[in-house]
Design an enzyme around this catalytic site. Structure first.
Site, PDB file in Angstrom:
ATOM      1  N   GLY A  12      -7.517   1.602   4.700  1.00  0.00           N
ATOM      2  CA  GLY A  12      -7.168   3.005   4.865  1.00  0.00           C
ATOM      3  C   GLY A  12      -7.792   3.828   3.773  1.00  0.00           C
ATOM      4  O   GLY A  12      -8.510   3.316   2.907  1.00  0.00           O
ATOM      5  N   GLY A  45      -6.753   6.349   0.878  1.00  0.00           N
ATOM      6  CA  GLY A  45      -5.646   6.928   0.118  1.00  0.00           C
ATOM      7  C   GLY A  45      -6.067   8.243  -0.504  1.00  0.00           C
ATOM      8  O   GLY A  45      -7.181   8.721  -0.291  1.00  0.00           O
ATOM      9  N   GLY A  46      -5.175   8.796  -1.280  1.00  0.00           N
ATOM     10  CA  GLY A  46      -5.442  10.086  -1.891  1.00  0.00           C
ATOM     11  C   GLY A  46      -6.606  10.048  -2.864  1.00  0.00           C
ATOM     12  O   GLY A  46      -7.250  11.050  -3.119  1.00  0.00           O
ATOM     13  N   VAL A  79      -9.199   2.105   0.512  1.00  0.00           N
ATOM     14  CA  VAL A  79      -8.570   0.855   0.105  1.00  0.00           C
ATOM     15  C   VAL A  79      -9.076  -0.268   0.999  1.00  0.00           C
ATOM     16  O   VAL A  79      -9.154  -0.112   2.214  1.00  0.00           O
ATOM     17  CB  VAL A  79      -7.031   0.947   0.233  1.00  0.00           C
ATOM     18  CG1 VAL A  79      -6.377  -0.313  -0.294  1.00  0.00           C
ATOM     19  CG2 VAL A  79      -6.493   2.160  -0.493  1.00  0.00           C
ATOM     20  N   ASP A  81       2.924  12.253  -5.081  1.00  0.00           N
ATOM     21  CA  ASP A  81       2.478  12.062  -3.704  1.00  0.00           C
ATOM     22  C   ASP A  81       3.353  11.019  -3.006  1.00  0.00           C
ATOM     23  O   ASP A  81       2.866  10.053  -2.437  1.00  0.00           O
ATOM     24  CB  ASP A  81       1.001  11.663  -3.680  1.00  0.00           C
ATOM     25  CG  ASP A  81       0.355  11.910  -2.319  1.00  0.00           C
ATOM     26  OD1 ASP A  81       1.004  12.555  -1.466  1.00  0.00           O
ATOM     27  OD2 ASP A  81      -0.778  11.454  -2.103  1.00  0.00           O
TER      28      ASP A  81
END
Ligand SMILES: *[C@@H]1O[C@H](CO)[C@@H](O)[C@H](O)[C@H]1NC(C)=O
Ligand SMILES: *[C@@H]1O[C@H](CO)[C@@H](O)[C@H](O)[C@H]1NC(C)=O
Ligand SMILES: *[C@@H]1O[C@H](CO)[C@@H](O)[C@H](O)[C@H]1NC(C)=O
Ligand SMILES: *[C@@H]1O[C@H](CO)[C@@H](O)[C@H](O)[C@H]1NC(C)=O
Ligand SMILES: *[C@@H]1O[C@H](CO)[C@@H](O)[C@H](O)[C@H]1NC(C)=O
Ligand SMILES: *[C@@H]1O[C@H](CO)[C@@H](O)[C@H](O)[C@H]1NC(C)=O
Ligand SMILES: *[C@@H]1O[C@H](CO)[C@@H](O)[C@H](O)[C@H]1NC(C)=O
Ligand SMILES: *[C@@H]1O[C@H](CO)[C@@H](O)[C@H](O)[C@H]1NC(C)=O
Ligand SMILES: *[C@@H]1O[C@H](CO)[C@@H](O)[C@H](O)[C@H]1NC(C)=O
Ligand SMILES: *[C@@H]1O[C@H](CO)[C@@H](O)[C@H](O)[C@H]1NC(C)=O
Ligand SMILES: *[C@@H]1O[C@H](CO)[C@@H](O)[C@H](O)[C@H]1NC(C)=O
Length: 815
Positions: free
Chosen positions: A505, A507-508, A512, A624
Site C-alpha cells: 500500500g 502510506g502517508g 510499503v 494521522d
C-alpha cells in the site's frame, strides 16, 4: 362566570394549601397516619413515601420514590408480596407502638415490630431515602436494613454480625410485581473465610464479584477509585458490608438495581438534561462473568477462542467434552501433588486473575505472604494462596482448599495467585513460561540473593507503574540496543527489488512493501519519500528513539536502511493487514469482526495512543490516527503504525504546536489542526473518536451518505444520540450480538472525543478509564466537523458554527 372563576380559585387555593401541607410533612407521630393519596416528603425534598401502583397493575403498595424525578422510580417497597387492591391503605403507628400498614377492613397488611416499646417514636423519611422509626436519636427500625431491589448511596449491603441483620437485594418478580423473584445479590461468608458478594438465581450462583482486595473487588478491576463516588468494603468483627457514597457532588443521583427480567445488576445515573436514567450494566459484562463457566481449575479469557482454558499444569477432565465446548467437568492435574513428602511441592505464580471462589477459603489479616505460603504447604488440601490485601505491597493471607472455581484472566489489574504444583510441573513451568515467577522451596543462598534482586527490581517497576491506567509492555529490561541497519542489497532481495507484486500500500510517507528476509522472517518495508530535508544523523537518532518505543499495541520497528538517497524503515509484518479492510467492506455480508473483537481493538488502540502520549519516554503525537494505520496481528491485536514519522519527517515540537505542513487524513483531522495547523494530544483524541465511530458503525466518516441530510458520520452519530436512538449507529452486520452497555459507552466516549473544543475532549488516559469502568460520563457537547459538505475554506469563514477566533491549547505540559 365570575363566580365560577372565584370558586375555582378558592378550590385551587385550598388544594394548594392541602398540598403544601401534606408535602411539607416528613414524619408522623403516634395517632397520625398516612392514607393512600397523601405522602411524606423528606426534609430536603429528595424522597417521597406513599402509595403507588406499579406499571399497569391496579394493586396498591407502600413505597419510596424520588420526589424530583418525573419518571416514577421506586426504590423501596413495604408490602412487597401483600398488595392492597383498593385505595383503603393506611400507614400508622398503633397504640402499642407498632408501625402498621392496614388494608381493607383494617386488616394488617404489613407491620414492623420494634424491639423496644417507645410510645413517643416517630416515623420519618430521611433525605437519604431511608424510612426510620426513631425514638429521639436512636433508630428502632430502618428501611435501609431491609432493601428491596435497589442499593442507594449510603446503604450497606452485607451483614451486621452483632444484630444478625443480613441486608441483600432481591429483584422484583417483574415490573408489575415487587414481590421478590429468585434473583438475589448479597454478601456471603463462611466462618473464617473470605467474604464475597454473589448474585444468585434461585440457589445457583450466577455471578461473583470476587473478594475485596483492599482496593477493589477482585472480579471488577475496572471499578477503581473515581471522582464520582467512593465505594468501600468493610470487614471486621462487627460487620461486613459493601457501600458506595456520592463523593463530590451530592446532586448526582445514582442507584444500583437488581433486575429479574434482564438478569442483570445495573447502575443507573439520572441525566438531568435528558430527563432520563442512563444505565450501565455491571453484571454480567460478558461470557466470562458467568459463574464457573470453565469448571474447576479452568480459567476464562475474553477474546480467546474458546474462552476456557485449563490452568497451566492441568488438563481437561474429559477431553472429548472439552472439545465440544462443554467445560462443566473442568480440569484435573496433569500430575498428582506429592503432598506426603513434605516440601516437594512448590507454587507457580499466576498473574492477572480474578481470584477463585472463596467458599472454601481461609483468611488471616495478620500473616505475610511467606507465612501464608508455609501455612498452605502444611495442609495437603490447600491449593493456592495469595495476599488478601494488595495495598502497600500486599499484606494478609488468603488460602484456598480444593478445586479452584470461577477464575478469569484480565488484561489489566488482575491479581496474583500462587497455585500449588508438584515439583515436576515446576520445572516445566520454568522452561515454558518466563512470565511466571517460580518460587522454589529449597532456599539456596545464591538464588535467594538473585530473587531479592529480582524482587526489588519488580518493586521499583511496580512503584513506577502505580497510577498508570494501562499495563505497558515495555518488555524485559534490555540494554539499549543499537538499531539494526539493514543492507540495501538485503532489502532489495527481500522485496524482489520493490516489485509491485510486493507492494502492500501507499502510506502517508511513502509506499510499503512486503518482504521476506533470507532467514524466512517476514517484514514490511516503508520506503520514505525523499523530500525530507533532515540530515542523516538526525534521522538515525530519531529512528533509534522510535525503536525504543515498545508496546504491544505499536507495530515493532525492526530496523532501518539508509543508503544514498534511500531511507527505509523495516517493521514486523502484520499478516492480517489493516483495520480498514475488516470494517469498511460493506459488500461482504459475513461478519468479519464480532463485537468482542471490535471492543478489544478499540481498547488496544487507546492503550497504544496513551503510551505514545504519556507513557513513553518521548511524547509522541501521532497526527494521522486512522483505520488504515491500525494493523492487526494474527490474533487480531491492533498495532498502531506510522507513529513518530510526523515528528521526524515534518518537524514540529511534538508536545504540541503549530506546523505549516499539515500531515494527516481528511476525514480524521481535528478542526484546529486542519484549519490552523495546531496539533496536540487532543487532535489525536479527535481522530481516535472518529475511528471508534467507524469501528462501531462499519462506515467511513468521510464519504458517509445519508438520504436525509448531509452530515458525515460524526454528525449522524450526534443526531442519533440527541434523538435517543444511538443504537441505530451500530453496524447492522453485528445483529444483536453485542454487549449493549459496551457499545453505548463506546459511542458516548467517541462523542466526547470529537467535541469541537480541544479542551473539552478527554485525554487518552481518561478515555481508557471511561471505556473500562462504569463511572457516569459527561454529556458530549457539539462535535467539530460534523457536516460533510463543509470544506476547509468554509470552516474559516465567520459565522460558521465551528469557527472560533482562537483555539488555545492550554492542556499541554512539557515533559
Ligand atoms: C380485594 O380483595 C378481597 C380479598 O382479598 C376481595 O374480597 C375483594 O373483592 C377485592 N376487591 C376488589 C375491588 O378487587
Ligand atoms: C399493633 O400492631 C401489632 C402488629 O400487627 C399487633 O400485634 C398489635 O396487637 C397492635 N396493637 C393494637 C393495639 O392493635
Ligand atoms: C369487610 O367488612 C364488611 C363489613 O364489615 C364485610 O361485609 C366484608 O365481608 C369484609 N370483607 C372482608 C374481605 O373481610
Ligand atoms: C453538581 O452537579 C450539578 C448538576 O449536575 C451542577 O450544577 C453543580 O455545579 C455540581 N456541583 C459541583 C460542586 O460539582
Ligand atoms: C429490567 O429489565 C427490563 C428489560 O431490560 C426493563 O424493561 C425493566 O425496566 C428493568 N427494570 C428495572 C427495575 O430496571
Ligand atoms: C480434541 O481436539 C484435539 C485438537 O483439536 C484433538 O487432538 C483431540 O484428539 C480431540 N480429542 C477428543 C477426545 O476428541
Ligand atoms: C486442612 O484444611 C482443611 C480445611 O480447612 C481442614 O479441614 C483440615 O483439618 C486441615 N488439615 C490439617 C492437617 O491441618
Ligand atoms: C551489502 O551487502 C553486499 C553483499 O553482501 C556487500 O557487497 C555490500 O558491501 C554491502 N553494503 C554495505 C553498505 O554494507
Ligand atoms: C531494481 O530496479 C531498478 C529500477 O526499478 C533498477 O534500476 C535496478 O537495477 C534494479 N536492481 C536490481 C538489483 O535488480
Ligand atoms: C489473521 O491471520 C491469521 C494468521 O495469518 C489467520 O489464521 C486468520 O484467519 C486471520 N484472521 C482473519 C480474520 O482474517
Ligand atoms: C428520512 O426521513 C423520512 C421522513 O422523515 C423517514 O421516513 C426515513 O426513515 C428517513 N430515512 C432514514 C434512512 O432515516
Amino acid at each position: 362566570m365570575g363566580r365560577l372563576c372565584f370558586s375555582f380559585m378558592i378550590g385551587s387555593n385550598l388544594l394548594f394549601l392541602l398540598f403544601t401541607h401534606s408535602f411539607a410533612v416528613d414524619n408522623i407521630s403516634p395517632s397520625q397516619s398516612i392514607r393512600d393519596g397523601t405522602t411524606l416528603v423528606s426534609r430536603g425534598g429528595s424522597f417521597e413515601l406513599g402509595f403507588f401502583s406499579p406499571g399497569s397493575s391496579k394493586n396498591r403498595y407502600l413505597g419510596i420514590w424520588y420526589k424530583n424525578i418525573p419518571v416514577r422510580t421506586v426504590v423501596w417497597v413495604a408490602n412487597r408480596c401483600n398488595p392492597i387492591n383498593d385505595s383503603s391503605g393506611i400507614l400508622m403507628i398503633n397504640s402499642t407502638g407498632h408501625l402498621v400498614l392496614l388494608g381493607q377492613n383494617k386488616s394488617v397488611v404489613w407491620w414492623i415490630s420494634s424491639a423496644k416499646h417507645a410510645p413517643s417514636a416517630k416515623v420519618e423519611i430521611l433525605d437519604s431515602g431511608n424510612l426510620v422509626l426513631r425514638d429521639a436519636g436512636t433508630y428502632l427500625w430502618q428501611s435501609f436494613d431491609y432493601p428491596s431491589d435497589t442499593l442507594l448511596p449510603g446503604m450497606k449491603m452485607g451483614w451486621d454480625l452483632r444484630t444478625g441483620i443480613k441486608r441483600s437485594l432481591s429483584a422484583w418478580k417483574n415490573s408489575e410485581d415487587p414481590c421478590p423473584g429468585d434473583f438475589t445479590y448479597g454478601i456471603e461468608m463462611e466462618l473464617d473465610a473470605y467474604p464475597e458478594a454473589y448474585v444468585r438465581k434461585g440457589n445457583a450462583k450466577y455471578y461473583r464479584t470476587g473478594p475485596w482486595n483492599g482496593l477493589r473487588l477482585s472480579g471488577l478491576p475496572e471499578l477503581r477509585p473515581n471522582p464520582l463516588y467512593r465505594f468501600n468494603f468493610v470487614y471486621n468483627y462487627n460487620e461486613v458490608y459493601y457501600m458506595y457514597n456520592n463523593l463530590q457532588n451530592k446532586s448526582v443521583i445514582s442507584r444500583l438495581v437488581l433486575n429479574q427480567t434482564a438478569s442483570t445488576c445495573d447502575r443507573f445515573t439520572w441525566i438531568e438534561a435528558y430527563q432520563t436514567w442512563r444505565a450501565y450494566s455491571l453484571v454480567p459484562r460478558d461470557l466470562c462473568d458467568n459463574y464457573g463457566i470453565c469448571g474447576a481449575n479452568g480459567k476464562c479469557i475474553i477474546g480467546e477462542n474458546p474462552v476456557c482454558q485449563c490452568l497451566k499444569g492441568f488438563k481437561p477432565k474429559s477431553q472429548e467434552k472439552w472439545n465440544l465446548t462443554d467445560w462443566s467437568l473442568g480440569c484435573v492435574r496433569n500430575k498428582p501433588l506429592s503432598c506426603q513428602e513434605r516440601y516437594k511441592d512448590g507454587f507457580v505464580k499466576f498473574v492477572g486473575l480474578k481470584l477463585p471462589d472463596t467458599t472454601h477459603s481461609w483468611v488471616s489479616k495478620s500473616m505475610n505472604l511467606k507465612e501464608c505460603r508455609t501455612k498452605c504447604l502444611k495442609n495437603c488440601s490447600c491449593m493456592a494462596y495469595t495476599s488478601s490485601d494488595i495495598r502497600g505491597g500486599g499484606t494478609g493471607c488468603a488460602i484456598w482448599f480444593g478445586d479452584l472455581i470461577d477464575i478469569r484472566q484480565f488484561v489489566a489489574n488482575g491479581q496474583d495467585l500462587y497455585i500449588r504444583m508438584p515439583a515436576s510441573e515446576l520445572e516445566n513451568g520454568v522452561k515454558v513460561k518466563t512470565s511466571m515467577t517460580i518460587e522454589v522451596s529449597v532456599a539456596v543462598v545464591f538464588s535467594g540473593v538473585l530473587f531479592v534482586g529480582y524482587y526489588l527490581h519488580r518493586r521499583r517497576r511496580k512503584l513506577r507503574d502505580i497510577g498508570e491506567t494501562n499495563q505497558n509492555n515495555e518488555g524485559e529490561p534490555k540494554k539499549d540496543l543499537e538499531l539494526p541497519l539493514f543492507n540495501l542489497t538485503t532489502v532489495i532481495g527481500a522485496t524482489n527489488n520493490f516489485s509491485s507484486d510486493n507492494k502492500l500500500g501507499e502510506g502517508g510517507f511513502g509506499p510499503v512493501y512486503r518482504g521476506t528476509l533470507p532467514d524466512g522472517q517476514e517484514i514490511a518495508v516503508k520506503r520514505l519519500s525523499r523530500s525530507s530535508g533532515q540530515g542523516l544523523n538526525e534521522f538515525k537518532n530519531e529512528i533509534i528513539l522510535f525503536a525504543k518505543l515498545q508496546h504491544r499495541n505499536l507495530v515493532k520497528l525492526l530496523g532501518c536502511c539508509i543508503q544514498g538517497e534511500e531511507k527505509m524503515l523495516i517493521y514486523e509484518y502484520m499478516p492480517n493487514t489493516s483495520l480498514d479492510s475488516f470494517i469498511f467492506d460493506q459488500m461482504r455480508e459475513e461478519l468479519l469482526l464480532d463485537w468482542p473483537k471490535r471492543f478489544h481493538i478499540i481498547c488496544g488502540i487507546a492503550r497504544g495512543l496513551l503510551y505514545l502520549h504519556q507513557d513513553s519516554r518521548l511524547r509522541i503525537i501521532h497526527r494521522d490516527v486512522k483505520a488504515s494505520n491500525v494493523l492487526l496481528d494474527n490474533e487480531m491485536n491492533p498495532k498502531i503504525s506510522d507513529f513518530g514519522l510526523a515528528r521526524t519527517l515534518v518537524g514540529g515540537d511534538q508536545t504540541g504546536g503549530n506546523t505549516n505542513r499539515v500531515v494527516g487524513t481528511y476525514g480524521y483531522m481535528a478542526p484546529e489542526y486542519a484549519i490552523y495547523g495546531l496539533f496536540s494530544v487532543k487532535s489525536d483524541v479527535f481522530s481516535f473518536g472518529i475511528l471508534v465511530l467507524e469501528v462501531i458503525s462499519g462506515r467511513k466518516n468521510k464519504g458517509f451518505y445519508h438520504p436525509n441530510y448531509s452530515h458525515n458520520l460524526i454528525g449522524h452519530a450526534w443526531i442519533l444520540w440527541n434523538q435517543g436512538r444511538p443504537l441505530e449507529l451500530i453496524d447492522t452486520r453485528l445483529g444483536s450480538s453485542y454487549t449493549l452497555s459496551e457499545v453505548l459507552r463506546c459511542i458516548h466516549v467517541s462523542l466526547l472525543c470529537v467535541q469541537h473544543r480541544p479542551e473539552d475532549r478527554p485525554t487518552m488516559a481518561s478515555v481508557l478509564i471511561m471505556l473500562g469502568s462504569e463511572i457516569p460520563l459527561a454529556q458530549p457537547k457539539q462535535p467539530g466537523f460534523f457536516i460533510e459538505t463543509e470544506s476547509l475554506e468554509a470552516g474559516v469563514s465567520p459565522g460558521n458554527q465551528w469557527s472560533t477566533n482562537k483555539i488555545s491549547i492550554t492542556l499541554l505540559e512539557a515533559r
